[in-house]
Design an enzyme around this catalytic site. Structure first.
Site, short mmCIF file in Angstrom:
data_model
loop_
_atom_site.label_atom_id
_atom_site.label_comp_id
_atom_site.label_asym_id
_atom_site.label_seq_id
_atom_site.Cartn_x
_atom_site.Cartn_y
_atom_site.Cartn_z
N HIS A 1 -7.72 0.52 -6.12
CA HIS A 1 -7.20 -0.37 -5.28
C HIS A 1 -5.71 -0.03 -5.14
CE1 HIS A 1 -10.74 -3.03 -4.59
NE2 HIS A 1 -11.10 -2.83 -5.70
N TYR B 1 0.91 -1.24 -0.14
CA TYR B 1 0.18 0.05 -0.03
C TYR B 1 0.74 1.45 0.17
CZ TYR B 1 -3.51 -3.46 1.17
OH TYR B 1 -4.10 -4.61 1.28
#
Ligand code: DQA
Length: 176
Positions: A137, A62
């Site tokens: 995402h 991330y």
């Protein structure tokens, strides 16, 4: 109100002429001027569970920048887009936010986190929304576990951007 007027200066560039005409519109009608000069797209970013941990959880997936830092940098970058941000770990609150988005915003950028792979209720909310939704995402979900390869939301979104970490959101804003 003033009668609509345009004054042509033969030496002025086309840009100058355009600005001058808008100036006249300001004097003629506040409403017209508002829609010509200040038309901004209001974009709501809606982030689902665990995305509040972005920057500290699993940085290899991330990234290591927090959302708060990213939004601070982003809000100054776009002159014609107003970007605001909502995050919740709760499915019902996300559904409320999606349902209400059309009343205040022109488009949504949605990262539903793990709910993308599990929530028919969230998909129904996206399906009912009549403004564009871009699904994002941060991680490359297709290079991860197979249960992350399917999203219930994608069929009801205008597009899907994934794998480029926070740059996904910048690309979605540029598109919108
Ligand atoms: C995620 C991907 C999901 O599979 C995961 O459950 C998340 C984050 C992403 O941004 O990459 O929480 O949506």
């Amino acid at each position: 109100a003033y009668p609509s007027q345009t004054i042509r200066n033969p030496d002025a560039s086309p840009d100058f002429f355009f600005e001058f005409s808008l100036f006249n519109l300001v004097e003629d009608s506040d409403n017209i001027a508002y829609s010509c000069i200040f038309e901004t797209m209001r974009i709501r970013i809606i982030n689902g569970p665990n995305l509040n941990l972005t920057g500290s959880r699993e940085p290899h997936h991330y990234g290591n920048k927090s959302f708060e830092k990213w939004i601070q940098e982003t809000q100054h970058k776009y002159a014609n887009q107003e970007v605001s941000y909502f995050q919740s770990n709760h499915e019902g609150l996300l559904i409320d936010e999606i349902q209400n988005a059309a009343q205040q915003y022109d488009a949504v950028i949605l990262n539903a986190g793990g709910y993308a792979h599990s929530s028919i209720a969230l998909a129904d909310a996206v399906r009912a929304l009549n403004i564009p939704v871009i699904e994002v995402h941060l991680s490359n979900v297709f290079s991860r576990e197979s249960y992350r390869h399917h999203s219930f939301l994608t069929p009801y979104c205008q597009g899907l951007i994934y794998g480029l970490r926070l740059t996904d959101y910048n690309l979605a804003i540029h598109y919108l």
